[in-house]
Motif scaffolding. Structure first.
Motif, PDB file in Angstrom:
ATOM      1  N   ILE A 171      -3.701  -1.368   2.744  1.00 46.24           N
ATOM      2  CA  ILE A 171      -3.520  -0.872   1.385  1.00 46.24           C
ATOM      3  C   ILE A 171      -4.228  -1.759   0.364  1.00 46.24           C
ATOM      4  N   ASN A 172      -4.185  -3.055   0.585  1.00 47.58           N
ATOM      5  CA  ASN A 172      -4.788  -3.996  -0.359  1.00 47.58           C
ATOM      6  C   ASN A 172      -6.307  -4.035  -0.290  1.00 47.58           C
ATOM      7  N   ASN A 173      -6.863  -3.594   0.821  1.00 48.98           N
ATOM      8  CA  ASN A 173      -8.310  -3.733   1.006  1.00 48.98           C
ATOM      9  C   ASN A 173      -9.079  -2.423   1.153  1.00 48.98           C
ATOM     10  N   VAL A 174      -8.369  -1.309   1.348  1.00 43.65           N
ATOM     11  CA  VAL A 174      -9.065  -0.044   1.537  1.00 43.65           C
ATOM     12  C   VAL A 174      -9.760   0.384   0.245  1.00 43.65           C
ATOM     13  N   LYS A 175     -10.938   0.981   0.409  1.00 47.51           N
ATOM     14  CA  LYS A 175     -11.716   1.429  -0.742  1.00 47.51           C
ATOM     15  C   LYS A 175     -12.204   2.856  -0.506  1.00 47.51           C
ATOM     16  N   LYS A 176     -11.842   3.725  -1.423  1.00 44.91           N
ATOM     17  CA  LYS A 176     -12.318   5.104  -1.414  1.00 44.91           C
ATOM     18  C   LYS A 176     -12.105   5.801  -0.074  1.00 44.91           C
ATOM     19  N   ASN A 177     -10.945   5.584   0.509  1.00 50.05           N
ATOM     20  CA  ASN A 177     -10.601   6.256   1.761  1.00 50.05           C
ATOM     21  C   ASN A 177      -9.138   6.657   1.699  1.00 50.05           C
ATOM     22  N   PRO A 178      -8.821   7.742   0.986  1.00 55.11           N
ATOM     23  CA  PRO A 178      -7.421   8.148   0.803  1.00 55.11           C
ATOM     24  C   PRO A 178      -6.702   8.489   2.097  1.00 55.11           C
ATOM     25  N   VAL A 179      -7.421   8.967   3.109  1.00 55.38           N
ATOM     26  CA  VAL A 179      -6.774   9.313   4.373  1.00 55.38           C
ATOM     27  C   VAL A 179      -6.226   8.052   5.045  1.00 55.38           C
ATOM     28  N   THR A 180      -7.034   7.010   5.076  1.00 54.08           N
ATOM     29  CA  THR A 180      -6.586   5.741   5.673  1.00 54.08           C
ATOM     30  C   THR A 180      -5.452   5.134   4.854  1.00 54.08           C
ATOM     31  N   GLU A 181      -5.571   5.196   3.539  1.00 54.94           N
ATOM     32  CA  GLU A 181      -4.530   4.645   2.671  1.00 54.94           C
ATOM     33  C   GLU A 181      -3.215   5.399   2.858  1.00 54.94           C
ATOM     34  N   GLU A 182      -3.294   6.716   2.970  1.00 53.06           N
ATOM     35  CA  GLU A 182      -2.095   7.530   3.167  1.00 53.06           C
ATOM     36  C   GLU A 182      -1.423   7.181   4.497  1.00 53.06           C
ATOM     37  N   LYS A 183      -2.228   7.016   5.538  1.00 48.91           N
ATOM     38  CA  LYS A 183      -1.677   6.622   6.834  1.00 48.91           C
ATOM     39  C   LYS A 183      -0.912   5.314   6.733  1.00 48.91           C
ATOM     40  N   ALA A 184      -1.511   4.338   6.037  1.00 49.25           N
ATOM     41  CA  ALA A 184      -0.890   3.021   5.926  1.00 49.25           C
ATOM     42  C   ALA A 184       0.469   3.109   5.233  1.00 49.25           C
ATOM     43  N   TYR A 185       0.552   3.868   4.141  1.00 47.90           N
ATOM     44  CA  TYR A 185       1.829   4.028   3.438  1.00 47.90           C
ATOM     45  C   TYR A 185       2.852   4.751   4.311  1.00 47.90           C
ATOM     46  N   TRP A 186       2.405   5.789   5.019  1.00 49.80           N
ATOM     47  CA  TRP A 186       3.309   6.570   5.864  1.00 49.80           C
ATOM     48  C   TRP A 186       3.872   5.720   7.003  1.00 49.80           C
ATOM     49  N   TYR A 187       2.993   5.035   7.708  1.00 50.53           N
ATOM     50  CA  TYR A 187       3.451   4.194   8.815  1.00 50.53           C
ATOM     51  C   TYR A 187       4.310   3.040   8.314  1.00 50.53           C
ATOM     52  N   MET A 188       3.927   2.448   7.197  1.00 49.28           N
ATOM     53  CA  MET A 188       4.691   1.338   6.647  1.00 49.28           C
ATOM     54  C   MET A 188       6.096   1.791   6.249  1.00 49.28           C
ATOM     55  N   GLY A 189       6.199   2.966   5.649  1.00 50.76           N
ATOM     56  CA  GLY A 189       7.507   3.494   5.281  1.00 50.76           C
ATOM     57  C   GLY A 189       8.401   3.683   6.490  1.00 50.76           C
ATOM     58  N   ASN A 190       7.818   4.201   7.570  1.00 48.45           N
ATOM     59  CA  ASN A 190       8.581   4.382   8.806  1.00 48.45           C
ATOM     60  C   ASN A 190       9.001   3.040   9.403  1.00 48.45           C
ATOM     61  N   ALA A 191       8.134   2.040   9.288  1.00 51.12           N
ATOM     62  CA  ALA A 191       8.469   0.708   9.797  1.00 51.12           C
ATOM     63  C   ALA A 191       9.634   0.111   9.008  1.00 51.12           C
ATOM     64  N   TYR A 192       9.633   0.320   7.692  1.00 54.42           N
ATOM     65  CA  TYR A 192      10.737  -0.177   6.864  1.00 54.42           C
ATOM     66  C   TYR A 192      12.058   0.493   7.254  1.00 54.42           C
ATOM     67  N   ILE A 193      11.993   1.768   7.610  1.00 54.74           N
ATOM     68  CA  ILE A 193      13.208   2.452   8.061  1.00 54.74           C
ATOM     69  C   ILE A 193      13.754   1.787   9.317  1.00 54.74           C
ATOM     70  N   ASN A 194      12.853   1.427  10.216  1.00 58.42           N
ATOM     71  CA  ASN A 194      13.275   0.820  11.475  1.00 58.42           C
ATOM     72  C   ASN A 194      13.894  -0.554  11.303  1.00 58.42           C
ATOM     73  N   ILE A 195      13.604  -1.234  10.196  1.00 58.94           N
ATOM     74  CA  ILE A 195      14.262  -2.527   9.946  1.00 58.94           C
ATOM     75  C   ILE A 195      15.310  -2.372   8.834  1.00 58.94           C
ATOM     76  N   GLU A 196      15.639  -1.109   8.533  1.00 54.06           N
ATOM     77  CA  GLU A 196      16.725  -0.760   7.618  1.00 54.06           C
ATOM     78  C   GLU A 196      16.522  -1.296   6.199  1.00 54.06           C
ATOM     79  N   GLN A 197      15.298  -1.323   5.745  1.00 53.70           N
ATOM     80  CA  GLN A 197      15.000  -1.636   4.346  1.00 53.70           C
ATOM     81  C   GLN A 197      14.643  -0.310   3.654  1.00 53.70           C
ATOM     82  N   LEU A 198      15.677   0.435   3.342  1.00 60.44           N
ATOM     83  CA  LEU A 198      15.496   1.826   2.923  1.00 60.44           C
ATOM     84  C   LEU A 198      14.858   1.977   1.553  1.00 60.44           C
TER      85      LEU A 198
END
Length: 277
Positions: free
Chosen positions: A203-230
């Protein structure tokens, strides 16, 4: 596939795509149609040819000194497969979204989170080579070798390639993809905190690639769920949802569940939103 429901025009376009006869614009239009016809997943899986990649690479010399020759052989054999991996990924994501929307509202938020990220359809690779005479950049070569190692089941070796990209080519676009792939592998290993760190780097380094950025946010959100940081999970998944891309529908369902868990909506309102969603 049901003969009555066949779309002959779509099948002809798929055939043309396999043969490399579609322009970029026509290919994008084809992907949009594929998203609306998930019954063609079986055809796509047949055409992916992932196994042929492994068979091809198994016959090459795996020593470090001969990597340049091996990389070219592997890349050329993958040349058409990259496009189909991307198409299959899009369809697979649609199926995931449909499954999410059909789940019972009594499921816990942890049950709604991703159990595993399919590496064959979600790991990033180097761009498709336009010509066999083209020279692949060292960072892209490492990226594709990491992809090959991942498909072969050697994730430890894949991580070595990705870490090498991050260390030696930190300013290249391949480094962003390396972080994404590293995060996916760590997620699948249950190393959720480490995967979050990797996705943040994307997320901090991606440039002009919304698909990659969206993936990072989606996967990161799921990872936060798994460590119960809702709360952090909601923030990340809401960002993915707001990007209005391929994860919008599954993100919507998880957001509603997160709002309920966090007390942002009352139960009756939550039930109504789930029915409307």
């Amino acid at each position: 596939m049901n003969k009555i429901s066949r779309d002959l025009e779509l099948e002809q376009q798929i055939d043309a795509y396999i043969k490399g006869k579609l322009t970029e614009e026509q290919a994008e239009a084809l992907w949009e149609k594929l998203l609306l016809h998930p019954q063609y997943i079986e055809l796509l899986e047949t055409e992916l040819g992932v196994q042929s990649i492994l068979d091809e690479s198994a016959s090459t010399d795996t020593s470090e000194n001969s990597s340049e020759v091996n990389d070219e052989t592997i890349i050329y054999s993958m040349q058409r497969s990259w496009k189909w991996i991307a198409a299959a990924a899009s369809v697979a994501i649609l199926v995931v979204a449909i499954n999410f929307l059909q789940q019972d509202t009594n499921q816990s938020i942890q049950e709604l989170a991703l159990n595993n990220i399919n590496i064959s359809t979600n790991l990033s690779s180097a761009p498709v080579m336009r010509s066999q005479k083209a020279t692949i950049a060292p960072a892209d070569s490492l990226l594709n070798r990491g992809f090959q190692a991942s498909l072969s089941g050697d994730v430890k070796k894949a991580l070595q390639f990705y870490n090498k990209i991050i260390t030696q080519y930190p300013n290249k676009s391949a480094a962003v993809k390396a972080y994404l792939n590293k995060g996916i592998i760590q997620y699948n290993a249950g190393e959720f905190k480490s995967s979050i760190t990797a996705f943040k780097e994307v997320i901090n380094n991606v440039k002009k690639n919304p698909v990659t950025e969206e993936k990072a946010y989606w996967y990161m959100g799921n990872a936060y769920i798994n460590i119960e940081q809702l709360s952090k999970a909601r923030e990340a998944i809401h960002t993915a949802y707001s990007m209005d891309g391929i994860y919008r529908q599954p993100a919507y369902r998880i957001l509603r569940k997160l709002d309920h868990e966090l007390g942002n909506v009352d139960f009756d309102d939550f039930e109504q939103q789930m029915k409307e969603g």
